[in-house]
Design a protein around this motif. Structure first.
Motif, PDB file in Angstrom:
ATOM      1  N   GLY A 103      50.665  24.366  28.014  1.00 39.27           N
ATOM      2  CA  GLY A 103      49.479  24.634  28.694  1.00 39.27           C
ATOM      3  C   GLY A 103      49.014  26.001  28.488  1.00 39.27           C
ATOM      4  N   ILE A 104      50.266  26.885  28.625  1.00 43.24           N
ATOM      5  CA  ILE A 104      49.786  28.474  28.382  1.00 43.24           C
ATOM      6  C   ILE A 104      49.434  28.711  26.930  1.00 43.24           C
ATOM      7  CG2 ILE A 104      51.019  30.524  28.543  1.00 43.24           C
ATOM      8  CD1 ILE A 104      52.560  29.710  31.148  1.00 43.24           C
ATOM      9  N   CYS A 105      50.195  28.038  26.345  1.00 46.41           N
ATOM     10  CA  CYS A 105      49.880  28.067  24.799  1.00 46.41           C
ATOM     11  C   CYS A 105      48.330  27.808  24.432  1.00 46.41           C
ATOM     12  CB  CYS A 105      50.906  27.240  23.899  1.00 46.41           C
ATOM     13  SG  CYS A 105      51.044  27.690  22.001  1.00 46.41           S
ATOM     14  N   LEU A 106      47.963  26.706  25.083  1.00 43.74           N
ATOM     15  CA  LEU A 106      46.648  26.249  24.654  1.00 43.74           C
ATOM     16  C   LEU A 106      45.683  27.531  25.513  1.00 43.74           C
ATOM     17  CD1 LEU A 106      44.461  24.295  23.901  1.00 43.74           C
ATOM     18  CD2 LEU A 106      44.769  22.911  25.990  1.00 43.74           C
ATOM     19  N   ALA A 107      45.767  27.775  26.394  1.00 44.68           N
ATOM     20  CA  ALA A 107      45.202  28.769  27.317  1.00 44.68           C
ATOM     21  C   ALA A 107      44.981  30.235  26.330  1.00 44.68           C
ATOM     22  CB  ALA A 107      45.667  29.096  28.519  1.00 44.68           C
ATOM     23  N   ILE A 108      45.992  30.433  25.840  1.00 37.89           N
ATOM     24  CA  ILE A 108      46.187  31.912  25.125  1.00 37.89           C
ATOM     25  C   ILE A 108      45.347  31.634  23.799  1.00 37.89           C
ATOM     26  CG2 ILE A 108      47.630  33.096  23.581  1.00 37.89           C
ATOM     27  CD1 ILE A 108      49.658  32.447  25.760  1.00 37.89           C
ATOM     28  N   SER A 109      45.495  30.304  22.957  1.00 37.33           N
ATOM     29  CA  SER A 109      44.824  30.139  22.015  1.00 37.33           C
ATOM     30  C   SER A 109      43.350  30.170  22.295  1.00 37.33           C
ATOM     31  CB  SER A 109      45.502  29.098  21.316  1.00 37.33           C
ATOM     32  OG  SER A 109      46.613  29.050  20.988  1.00 37.33           O
ATOM     33  N   GLU A 110      42.781  29.444  23.098  1.00 37.42           N
ATOM     34  CA  GLU A 110      41.450  29.235  23.308  1.00 37.42           C
ATOM     35  C   GLU A 110      40.568  30.561  23.722  1.00 37.42           C
ATOM     36  OE1 GLU A 110      39.644  25.453  24.667  1.00 37.42           O
ATOM     37  OE2 GLU A 110      41.197  25.417  25.773  1.00 37.42           O
ATOM     38  N   GLN A 111      41.344  31.029  24.520  1.00 39.01           N
ATOM     39  CA  GLN A 111      40.894  32.362  25.064  1.00 39.01           C
ATOM     40  C   GLN A 111      40.667  33.426  23.978  1.00 39.01           C
ATOM     41  OE1 GLN A 111      42.900  34.102  28.528  1.00 39.01           O
ATOM     42  NE2 GLN A 111      42.655  32.107  29.757  1.00 39.01           N
ATOM     43  N   HIS A 159      39.757  32.187  11.880  1.00 38.25           N
ATOM     44  CA  HIS A 159      40.236  30.896  11.063  1.00 38.25           C
ATOM     45  C   HIS A 159      41.646  30.470  11.469  1.00 38.25           C
ATOM     46  CE1 HIS A 159      40.202  28.398   7.461  1.00 38.25           C
ATOM     47  NE2 HIS A 159      41.271  28.763   6.980  1.00 38.25           N
ATOM     48  N   PHE A 160      42.480  31.445  11.802  1.00 38.66           N
ATOM     49  CA  PHE A 160      43.812  31.074  12.017  1.00 38.66           C
ATOM     50  C   PHE A 160      43.927  30.419  13.528  1.00 38.66           C
ATOM     51  CE2 PHE A 160      47.514  32.387  14.728  1.00 38.66           C
ATOM     52  CZ  PHE A 160      48.447  31.829  13.766  1.00 38.66           C
ATOM     53  N   LEU A 161      43.143  30.892  14.110  1.00 30.57           N
ATOM     54  CA  LEU A 161      43.177  30.276  15.556  1.00 30.57           C
ATOM     55  C   LEU A 161      42.459  28.921  15.673  1.00 30.57           C
ATOM     56  CD1 LEU A 161      42.117  33.327  17.679  1.00 30.57           C
ATOM     57  CD2 LEU A 161      44.556  32.062  17.833  1.00 30.57           C
ATOM     58  N   ALA A 162      41.314  28.840  14.843  1.00 28.78           N
ATOM     59  CA  ALA A 162      40.743  27.378  14.941  1.00 28.78           C
ATOM     60  C   ALA A 162      41.609  26.331  14.226  1.00 28.78           C
ATOM     61  CB  ALA A 162      39.558  27.450  14.074  1.00 28.78           C
ATOM     62  N   ASP A 163      42.457  26.815  13.196  1.00 27.03           N
ATOM     63  CA  ASP A 163      43.341  26.039  12.486  1.00 27.03           C
ATOM     64  C   ASP A 163      44.400  25.419  13.510  1.00 27.03           C
ATOM     65  OD1 ASP A 163      44.368  24.422  10.171  1.00 27.03           O
ATOM     66  OD2 ASP A 163      45.577  26.098   9.652  1.00 27.03           O
ATOM     67  N   TYR A 164      44.942  26.533  14.198  1.00 22.21           N
ATOM     68  CA  TYR A 164      46.234  26.404  14.953  1.00 22.21           C
ATOM     69  C   TYR A 164      45.826  25.373  16.348  1.00 22.21           C
ATOM     70  CZ  TYR A 164      50.060  27.028  18.120  1.00 22.21           C
ATOM     71  OH  TYR A 164      51.453  27.008  18.863  1.00 22.21           O
ATOM     72  N   LEU A 165      44.621  25.604  16.816  1.00 27.52           N
ATOM     73  CA  LEU A 165      44.195  24.660  17.754  1.00 27.52           C
ATOM     74  C   LEU A 165      44.074  23.241  17.334  1.00 27.52           C
ATOM     75  CD1 LEU A 165      41.535  27.209  19.629  1.00 27.52           C
ATOM     76  CD2 LEU A 165      43.710  25.842  20.869  1.00 27.52           C
ATOM     77  N   ALA A 182      45.481  21.884  14.715  1.00 22.85           N
ATOM     78  CA  ALA A 182      46.524  21.188  14.380  1.00 22.85           C
ATOM     79  C   ALA A 182      47.486  20.992  15.646  1.00 22.85           C
ATOM     80  CB  ALA A 182      47.361  22.210  13.381  1.00 22.85           C
ATOM     81  N   HIS A 183      47.555  21.679  16.501  1.00 26.50           N
ATOM     82  CA  HIS A 183      48.430  21.763  17.706  1.00 26.50           C
ATOM     83  C   HIS A 183      47.925  20.998  18.968  1.00 26.50           C
ATOM     84  CE1 HIS A 183      50.736  24.347  14.974  1.00 26.50           C
ATOM     85  NE2 HIS A 183      51.660  23.792  15.433  1.00 26.50           N
ATOM     86  N   PHE A 184      46.714  21.024  19.205  1.00 28.29           N
ATOM     87  CA  PHE A 184      46.102  20.650  20.511  1.00 28.29           C
ATOM     88  C   PHE A 184      44.992  19.639  20.417  1.00 28.29           C
ATOM     89  CE2 PHE A 184      48.362  24.790  21.309  1.00 28.29           C
ATOM     90  CZ  PHE A 184      49.010  24.282  22.380  1.00 28.29           C
ATOM     91  N   TYR A 185      44.761  18.974  19.418  1.00 28.96           N
ATOM     92  CA  TYR A 185      43.675  18.196  19.078  1.00 28.96           C
ATOM     93  C   TYR A 185      43.337  17.393  20.296  1.00 28.96           C
ATOM     94  CZ  TYR A 185      40.427  15.520  16.372  1.00 28.96           C
ATOM     95  OH  TYR A 185      39.016  14.821  16.017  1.00 28.96           O
ATOM     96  N   ALA A 186      44.446  16.578  20.715  1.00 24.79           N
ATOM     97  CA  ALA A 186      44.258  15.646  21.567  1.00 24.79           C
ATOM     98  C   ALA A 186      44.033  16.232  23.073  1.00 24.79           C
ATOM     99  CB  ALA A 186      45.620  14.828  21.619  1.00 24.79           C
ATOM    100  N   ASN A 187      44.166  17.463  23.174  1.00 28.24           N
ATOM    101  CA  ASN A 187      43.900  18.186  24.671  1.00 28.24           C
ATOM    102  C   ASN A 187      42.641  18.752  24.653  1.00 28.24           C
ATOM    103  OD1 ASN A 187      46.784  18.247  23.731  1.00 28.24           O
ATOM    104  ND2 ASN A 187      47.294  19.059  25.498  1.00 28.24           N
ATOM    105  N   LEU A 188      41.751  18.856  23.473  1.00 34.44           N
ATOM    106  CA  LEU A 188      40.488  19.339  23.659  1.00 34.44           C
ATOM    107  C   LEU A 188      39.523  18.037  23.771  1.00 34.44           C
ATOM    108  CD1 LEU A 188      40.945  21.536  20.433  1.00 34.44           C
ATOM    109  CD2 LEU A 188      41.149  22.540  22.800  1.00 34.44           C
ATOM    110  N   THR A 189      38.417  18.689  24.613  1.00 35.43           N
ATOM    111  CA  THR A 189      37.073  17.723  24.804  1.00 35.43           C
ATOM    112  C   THR A 189      36.499  17.489  23.515  1.00 35.43           C
ATOM    113  OG1 THR A 189      35.678  19.433  25.200  1.00 35.43           O
ATOM    114  CG2 THR A 189      36.947  18.529  27.303  1.00 35.43           C
ATOM    115  N   THR A 190      35.747  16.446  23.231  1.00 38.03           N
ATOM    116  CA  THR A 190      35.265  16.101  22.094  1.00 38.03           C
ATOM    117  C   THR A 190      34.245  17.204  21.839  1.00 38.03           C
ATOM    118  OG1 THR A 190      35.281  13.831  22.397  1.00 38.03           O
ATOM    119  CG2 THR A 190      33.720  14.696  21.091  1.00 38.03           C
ATOM    120  N   ALA A 191      33.503  17.929  22.596  1.00 38.52           N
ATOM    121  CA  ALA A 191      32.635  18.903  22.410  1.00 38.52           C
ATOM    122  C   ALA A 191      33.383  20.246  21.969  1.00 38.52           C
ATOM    123  CB  ALA A 191      31.553  19.231  23.563  1.00 38.52           C
TER     124      ALA A 191
END
Length: 182
Positions: free
Chosen positions: A50-58, A70-76, A78-87
């Protein structure tokens, strides 16, 4: 200093928000310096997803430079696809594709299109309007490869329609040819 703060966080309880802020600033600093390897190691050291997702998104929302975005979008993705809303997922994937297209442009021209990095179709349209046909060819090829099997709010057909629209406009003549009769 960031590593010292991180060690301190392991020894003493630190409020979640402060921990997120610390890691976000450290991550942005590493990305700003272009050290993607250390940035990845930092994200892997964070045990709480949860903290990792928050850090990456922020960090992504801070609109860092092209390589960092590019790095952050790729990381998010690859690692948090299911945790993100569709939008949000579509937004991040569009940013990934836009940054990938930007990376295909000549380095000195990237700054002119960076503000469109989260809107690849609009970037493609801007390139068409600026008569950058060679760049458009590479951008279309890149987008076609990235869109294979993806749903992000636009499709290959949307790209083709945009190209057809501008091809049609290129063939329109604003005046009528008059015949001379003798």
């Amino acid at each position: 200093d960031y590593e010292l703060c991180e060690e301190w966080g392991h020894l003493y309880p630190v409020p979640r928000e402060d921990l997120i802020n610390l890691h976000r600033e450290h991550l942005l600093r590493l990305l700003e310096m272009g050290d993607m390897e250390k940035a990845l190691q930092l994200l892997q050291r964070i045990e709480d997803p949860g903290i990792c997702l928050a850090i990456s998104e922020q960090s992504l929302d801070q609109h860092p430079n092209l390589a960092a975005s590019h790095f952050l979008a790729d990381y998010l993705t690859a690692h948090f696809y299911a945790n993100l809303t569709t939008a949000r997922r579509n937004e991040i994937q569009a940013l990934y594709m836009g940054s990938k297209v930007l990376l295909t442009l000549p380095e000195l021209s990237r700054v002119n299109y960076f503000h469109l990095s989260s809107r690849p179709l609009l970037m493609l349209e801007q390139l068409l309007m600026n008569m950058k046909v060679d760049w458009v060819a590479v951008a279309v090829q890149t987008l076609h490869q990235l869109l294979a099997g993806q749903e992000i709010g636009f499709t290959v057909e949307d790209i083709d329609n945009l190209l057809s629209k501008y091809a049609e406009k290129a063939l329109n003549f604003p005046f009528a040819l008059k015949e001379k009769r003798s």
